[in-house]
Design a protein around this motif. Structure first.
Motif, mmCIF file in Angstrom:
data_model
loop_
_atom_site.group_PDB
_atom_site.id
_atom_site.type_symbol
_atom_site.label_atom_id
_atom_site.label_comp_id
_atom_site.label_asym_id
_atom_site.label_seq_id
_atom_site.Cartn_x
_atom_site.Cartn_y
_atom_site.Cartn_z
ATOM 1 N N GLY A 142 -26.572 80.253 -9.344
ATOM 2 C CA GLY A 142 -27.031 80.336 -10.657
ATOM 3 C C GLY A 142 -25.930 81.162 -11.267
ATOM 4 N N GLY A 143 -25.405 82.133 -10.614
ATOM 5 C CA GLY A 143 -24.275 83.113 -11.323
ATOM 6 C C GLY A 143 -23.148 82.322 -11.463
ATOM 7 N N SER A 144 -22.660 81.544 -10.381
ATOM 8 C CA SER A 144 -21.680 80.592 -10.506
ATOM 9 C C SER A 144 -21.373 79.661 -11.557
ATOM 10 C CB SER A 144 -21.436 79.898 -9.236
ATOM 11 O OG SER A 144 -22.406 78.651 -9.033
ATOM 12 N N GLY A 145 -22.578 79.002 -12.040
ATOM 13 C CA GLY A 145 -22.545 78.141 -13.113
ATOM 14 C C GLY A 145 -22.233 78.930 -14.486
ATOM 15 N N LEU A 146 -22.908 80.060 -14.628
ATOM 16 C CA LEU A 146 -22.750 80.912 -15.524
ATOM 17 C C LEU A 146 -20.985 81.316 -15.887
ATOM 18 C CD1 LEU A 146 -23.621 82.281 -18.357
ATOM 19 C CD2 LEU A 146 -24.233 84.166 -16.831
ATOM 20 N N LEU A 147 -20.651 81.894 -14.548
ATOM 21 C CA LEU A 147 -19.253 82.164 -14.586
ATOM 22 C C LEU A 147 -18.284 81.217 -14.797
ATOM 23 C CD1 LEU A 147 -17.439 84.682 -13.872
ATOM 24 C CD2 LEU A 147 -17.791 84.140 -11.482
ATOM 25 N N THR A 148 -18.580 80.046 -14.300
ATOM 26 C CA THR A 148 -17.537 78.654 -14.399
ATOM 27 C C THR A 148 -17.557 78.694 -15.926
ATOM 28 O OG1 THR A 148 -18.204 77.855 -12.131
ATOM 29 C CG2 THR A 148 -17.325 76.312 -13.811
ATOM 30 N N TRP A 149 -18.747 78.525 -16.712
ATOM 31 C CA TRP A 149 -18.814 78.261 -18.044
ATOM 32 C C TRP A 149 -17.949 79.289 -18.817
ATOM 33 C CZ3 TRP A 149 -20.218 80.725 -22.626
ATOM 34 C CH2 TRP A 149 -20.451 79.746 -23.366
ATOM 35 N N ILE A 150 -18.222 80.623 -18.576
ATOM 36 C CA ILE A 150 -17.253 81.626 -19.193
ATOM 37 C C ILE A 150 -15.967 81.332 -18.942
ATOM 38 C CG2 ILE A 150 -16.995 84.032 -19.350
ATOM 39 C CD1 ILE A 150 -19.950 84.708 -18.467
ATOM 40 N N LEU A 151 -15.533 81.277 -17.911
ATOM 41 C CA LEU A 151 -13.986 81.068 -17.484
ATOM 42 C C LEU A 151 -13.398 79.779 -18.211
ATOM 43 C CD1 LEU A 151 -13.895 82.330 -13.736
ATOM 44 C CD2 LEU A 151 -12.873 83.332 -15.614
ATOM 45 N N LYS A 152 -14.072 78.746 -18.128
ATOM 46 C CA LYS A 152 -13.507 77.353 -18.739
ATOM 47 C C LYS A 152 -13.488 77.559 -20.177
ATOM 48 C CE LYS A 152 -15.690 73.887 -15.430
ATOM 49 N NZ LYS A 152 -14.162 73.320 -15.239
ATOM 50 N N HIS A 153 -14.533 78.453 -20.768
ATOM 51 C CA HIS A 153 -14.395 78.511 -22.421
ATOM 52 C C HIS A 153 -13.266 79.760 -22.669
ATOM 53 C CE1 HIS A 153 -17.664 76.003 -22.156
ATOM 54 N NE2 HIS A 153 -17.597 75.754 -23.720
ATOM 55 N N THR A 154 -12.960 80.487 -21.837
ATOM 56 C CA THR A 154 -12.121 81.402 -22.117
ATOM 57 C C THR A 154 -10.575 81.131 -21.955
ATOM 58 O OG1 THR A 154 -13.279 83.286 -20.904
ATOM 59 C CG2 THR A 154 -11.064 83.751 -21.167
ATOM 60 N N TYR A 155 -10.238 80.001 -21.054
ATOM 61 C CA TYR A 155 -9.081 79.526 -21.006
ATOM 62 C C TYR A 155 -8.621 78.164 -21.732
ATOM 63 C CZ TYR A 155 -8.375 83.231 -17.557
ATOM 64 O OH TYR A 155 -8.263 84.433 -17.211
ATOM 65 N N GLU A 156 -9.912 77.376 -21.783
ATOM 66 C CA GLU A 156 -9.842 76.099 -22.591
ATOM 67 C C GLU A 156 -8.809 74.958 -22.113
ATOM 68 O OE1 GLU A 156 -10.050 77.187 -26.561
ATOM 69 O OE2 GLU A 156 -11.955 77.473 -26.652
ATOM 70 N N ARG A 157 -8.626 75.026 -20.860
ATOM 71 C CA ARG A 157 -7.568 74.168 -20.524
ATOM 72 C C ARG A 157 -8.044 72.527 -20.549
ATOM 73 N NH1 ARG A 157 -4.506 74.230 -14.376
ATOM 74 N NH2 ARG A 157 -2.572 73.370 -15.078
ATOM 75 N N GLY A 158 -7.365 71.801 -20.971
ATOM 76 C CA GLY A 158 -7.802 70.345 -21.137
ATOM 77 C C GLY A 158 -7.468 69.627 -19.677
#
Length: 247
Positions: free
Chosen positions: A106-122
């Motif tokens: 469960g934490g991996s999903g949240l962590l992935t979401w946070i990192l994706k929205h931190t770097y916002e790479r297309g």
């Protein structure tokens, strides 16, 4: 008595120190990748790897990789997670294993979401059929599969299975994790650096969850007070090293 306690605490203490050391190394590695991403220094690396995959494209490989990539998808891993939890609950009676398995996945999903929205790479390309939507960095498939199948590997290693079964399981799960990551590159869902970053972030989170699980299980099953004995072990180790250096 104190000396005995220190001996009992030595292995968990060393495990904790080594684990945190490895996790710290991977944190540094992820930070380096993220820094290069922000400075656009990963373009040549990504392009070179993508070109290698494009050179071996075939319709057969397309079909194979589409199947492989689904083995790291959210819906597939969530379905398997439910089965694993039920198995741990009814057969193994492993409440701590269940708790930290849920925390890891469960934490991996949240962590992935946070990192994706931190770097916002297309993404290299958008394709809903292979779950290639949203931001690209890091790869959720790579991170999620490493954590899920890595935790399964841990359960197998801790089981009473024969060594040959453990060995085969480790090899198969390792290959599967690698194939899922490469499938994201081949199918154009991620840049190679996304996949590597996913593996690195996943390794950090998996190590921390496994260390926490091992620590809690040791504390629950041992008569030794872990915090007290760990402190004594570290102090005695430091004094021993200091004495040797002073000679």
């Amino acid at each position: 008595m104190e000396a005995t306690d220190n001996k009992k605490a030595s292995f968990p203490a060393l495990l904790l120190i080594i684990g945190l050391g490895i996790a710290s190394l991977f944190v540094w590695f992820f930070a380096e990748i993220a820094e290069d991403l922000l400075e656009n220094e990963l373009v040549r690396f990504d392009d070179a790897i993508i070109s290698m995959f494009e050179a071996v494209e075939t319709s057969t490989l397309d079909s194979i990789y589409i199947i492989i990539t689904e083995l790291g998808s959210v819906w597939f891993l969530m379905t398997l997670s439910v089965l694993v939890i039920l198995l741990l609950w009814f057969k193994a009676k492993d409440k701590w294993g269940i708790l930290f398995f849920i925390t890891a996945v469960g934490g991996s999903g949240l962590l992935t979401w946070i990192l994706k929205h931190t770097y916002e790479r297309g993404r290299p390309s958008i394709n809903e059929e292979i779950d290639a939507i949203g931001f690209s960095f890091p790869s959720g498939h790579s991170m999620g599969s490493l954590i899920f199948y890595g935790f399964i590997a841990y359960f197998i290693l801790r089981s009473s299975q024969k060594k040959i079964i453990k060995y085969i399981s480790m090899v198969v799960l390792s290959i599967l994790i690698i194939l899922i990551g490469t499938s994201r590159i081949y199918l154009g869902a991620h840049y190679p650096s996304d996949v590597i970053a996913g593996y690195v972030a996943g390794t950090i989170w998996l190590i921390l969850c496994l260390l926490a699980l091992e620590w809690v299980q040791w504390q629950s099953n041992s008569q030794v007070r872990p915090v007290y004995t760990l402190r004594n072990f570290l102090v005695s180790t430091f004094k021993s090293v200091k004495q040797k250096l002073g000679k």
